[in-house]
Each structure stands twice: as structure tokens, then as C-alpha cells.
Design an enzyme around this catalytic site. Structure first.
Site, mmCIF file in Angstrom:
data_model
loop_
_atom_site.group_PDB
_atom_site.id
_atom_site.type_symbol
_atom_site.label_atom_id
_atom_site.label_comp_id
_atom_site.label_asym_id
_atom_site.label_seq_id
_atom_site.Cartn_x
_atom_site.Cartn_y
_atom_site.Cartn_z
ATOM 1 N N HIS A 1 69.932 42.535 55.792
ATOM 2 C CA HIS A 1 70.749 41.518 55.121
ATOM 3 C C HIS A 1 72.218 41.855 55.360
ATOM 4 O O HIS A 1 72.869 42.464 54.510
ATOM 5 C CB HIS A 1 70.427 41.489 53.628
ATOM 6 C CG HIS A 1 71.042 40.350 52.893
ATOM 7 N ND1 HIS A 1 70.429 39.734 51.829
ATOM 8 C CD2 HIS A 1 72.221 39.708 53.057
ATOM 9 C CE1 HIS A 1 71.206 38.763 51.371
ATOM 10 N NE2 HIS A 1 72.303 38.735 52.093
ATOM 11 N N ARG B 1 76.109 41.498 55.399
ATOM 12 C CA ARG B 1 77.099 40.755 54.617
ATOM 13 C C ARG B 1 78.442 40.783 55.340
ATOM 14 O O ARG B 1 78.680 41.657 56.183
ATOM 15 C CB ARG B 1 77.209 41.334 53.212
ATOM 16 C CG ARG B 1 75.987 40.998 52.345
ATOM 17 C CD ARG B 1 76.161 41.500 50.923
ATOM 18 N NE ARG B 1 75.190 40.888 50.023
ATOM 19 C CZ ARG B 1 73.959 41.343 49.823
ATOM 20 N NH1 ARG B 1 73.541 42.416 50.479
ATOM 21 N NH2 ARG B 1 73.140 40.741 48.985
ATOM 22 N N ASN C 1 63.045 46.365 54.030
ATOM 23 C CA ASN C 1 64.491 46.127 54.107
ATOM 24 C C ASN C 1 65.193 47.484 54.234
ATOM 25 O O ASN C 1 65.043 48.350 53.362
ATOM 26 C CB ASN C 1 64.948 45.393 52.845
ATOM 27 C CG ASN C 1 66.409 44.969 52.920
ATOM 28 O OD1 ASN C 1 67.265 45.740 53.340
ATOM 29 N ND2 ASN C 1 66.702 43.757 52.491
ATOM 30 N N GLU D 1 68.273 38.228 56.748
ATOM 31 C CA GLU D 1 68.606 37.461 55.565
ATOM 32 C C GLU D 1 70.116 37.279 55.464
ATOM 33 O O GLU D 1 70.875 38.142 55.915
ATOM 34 C CB GLU D 1 68.154 38.184 54.293
ATOM 35 C CG GLU D 1 66.672 38.459 54.195
ATOM 36 C CD GLU D 1 66.323 39.207 52.923
ATOM 37 O OE1 GLU D 1 65.135 39.199 52.559
ATOM 38 O OE2 GLU D 1 67.228 39.803 52.303
ATOM 39 N N HIS E 1 62.485 41.022 45.927
ATOM 40 C CA HIS E 1 63.532 41.441 44.989
ATOM 41 C C HIS E 1 62.894 42.159 43.799
ATOM 42 O O HIS E 1 62.197 41.562 42.987
ATOM 43 C CB HIS E 1 64.392 40.281 44.494
ATOM 44 C CG HIS E 1 65.753 40.761 44.044
ATOM 45 N ND1 HIS E 1 66.831 40.832 44.895
ATOM 46 C CD2 HIS E 1 66.192 41.230 42.861
ATOM 47 C CE1 HIS E 1 67.890 41.296 44.252
ATOM 48 N NE2 HIS E 1 67.522 41.560 43.017
#
Length: 237
Positions: free
Chosen positions: A43, A45, A7, A70, A190
Site C-alpha cells: 500500500h 502512500r 501485506n 492498494e 484490516h
């Protein structure tokens, strides 16, 4: 071997802090793949505080391994994924103001919505994964939705492991066994790190992929990105 998807959100955070293009996100993604990682995860946002939507588009031409996007399937995110068509989309129920993901989906409560989303992505040739806690009911719910994979939310395991409580993995083992019985592929992510990744990998049957960002980038500050990627690969064998 379990695949390592890196990531790169934290690289984008560092870049955005100065408003320029250092570090170069696309070059870092290219280098990470050259170092041996089998995937790149982002990811984005809505506030674009790290990964920008344009980054997702630009990375499409850079990522030649597995490309995993994601996010919470709000309209803007859904449109982006359908435009980019990554290898995999991972659906995460994070709130707009969340610092980081902090819970998995309630796959029973949101079954109708998630089924619709999964069907839409699969119609477009995108593998789907749903972020879930290691709860048997949620695994069963995910199977009913028709997703290809689940991603186990591993914060609880990592916290317990850090306290020396290795039994914190028990619920994850049970969840993985049920997922295998239901023909669900298993991803995880995570707070996984060099300290706990080998133990987790050795105990989760048929773990296909881990997505690691924060810990890996932090470790790379001391040990170097190339070195850290290959340290993870060794522990995932």
C-alpha cells in the site's frame, strides 16, 4: 481455500527506520511466498513512509503469486499501477495523512469517479477491488460500478470479536451474501489476526482472499515468519 496475501508495509517501515536495506524487502517477499502465502500486498502512500514507489516496481520481478497494490487512485498512484500492472489493484479512500485505512468508499457518492477508475484498470488487464464497509447499499453501489471484487473493511468485526461479541460478524455475512448474488468476488482485510481469522473465514461464504499485514508481522516477532504464515494457511483451509 481462502488465499492469504501478506501485506509487507511493516517490513518497509522497519527498513526505512535506519535508512539502509535491512530487512531486505525483496528477500522477505520472496521468503513469504516460499513459506506458502499465495500473494503479496503493498500500500504505497504519497509520502512513501513505508513502501516506496520504486519498491512497487522492483517487486514486479519478485512476486510470482498474486500481486496486489492498494491505494487511493490519485494520479501518481494510477500511473504507478498502470506501469507495474499487478494482478489486482484495490482502491482505498485513505486520506494523505491517515495512519492507516479507516473507512470504505461511498460507492454511491463516488460512483462516476470509481467507474472511470475501474474501467481504466480493467482495460489494462488488472483485476479491480473496491474497499467497502459491510453496508448493503455500498455493496450494491460497487456492483453498479463494475468492479471485479470488493474488499470488506474488517476493523469493526475485529474490535467486536476482541470484546467477545461474535454477532459483530452479522453485517459481514449479509454483505457477503449480497455480493455473491451480485457476482462480486469477496476479499477482506484490516485487523484480521490469528485470533479471529478462522471464525471470520468460516462464516463468510465464498471468501476469496484476505490481506493481512500488521497483525501477521507482530505475531511473527514471537513465532517466526515461516511459522506464522503456515498457521494462517491452516486456519484458512
Amino acid at each position: 481455500m481462502t488465499k492469504l496475501s501478506v501485506n509487507i508495509n511493516k517490513i518497509a517501515t522497519l527498513r526505512n527506520a535506519r535508512g539502509g536495506n535491512a530487512p531486505d524487502l525483496l528477500k522477505v517477499a520472496t521468503d513469504i511466498q516460499k513459506f506458502g502465502a499465495q500473494g503479496i500486498t503493498i500500500h504505497p502512500r504519497p509520502d512513501e513512509r513505508h513502501i516506496r514507489y520504486q519498491d512497487a516496481r522492483d517487486l514486479k520481478n519478485i512476486v510470482y503469486t498474486e500481486y496486489n497494490i492498494e491505494g487511493n487512485p490519485e494520479p501518481q498512484f494510477v500511473n504507478l499501477v498502470l506501469e507495474v500492472k499487478p494482478t489486482q489493484v484495490t482502491l482505498v479512500p485513505d486520506a494523505t495523512d491517515a495512519i492507516t485505512s479507516n473507512a470504505g468508499w461511498n460507492t454511491i457518492k463516488h460512483q462516476e469517479f470509481l467507474t472511470e477508475m475501474v474501467q481504466e484498470f480493467k482495460r489494462n488487464g488488472i483485476r479491480t477491488s473496491i474497499f467497502v464497509d459491510p453496508t448493503l447499499e455500498m455493496i450494491e453501489g460497487a456492483a453498479k460500478i463494475g468492479t471485479d471484487r470488493i474488499e470488506l473493511y474488517t476493523e469493526h468485526f475485529a474490535h467486536q470479536y476482541g470484546l467477545g461479541n461474535k454477532s459483530g460478524i452479522d453485517s459481514y455475512v449479509a454483505a457477503a451474501k449480497l455480493a455473491n448474488e451480485l457476482n462480486l468476488g469477496i476479499n477482506a482485510g484490516h485487523d484480521l489476526s490469528l485470533d479471529n481469522i478462522q471464525f471470520f473465514n468460516q462464516n463468510i461464504p465464498n471468501l476469496l482472499e484476505v490481506s493481512i499485514g500488521h497483525a501477521l508481522i507482530c505475531e511473527a516477532l514471537y513465532l517466526g515468519l515461516d511459522n506464522v504464515v503456515n498457521m494462517y494457511l491452516q486456519k484458512l483451509k
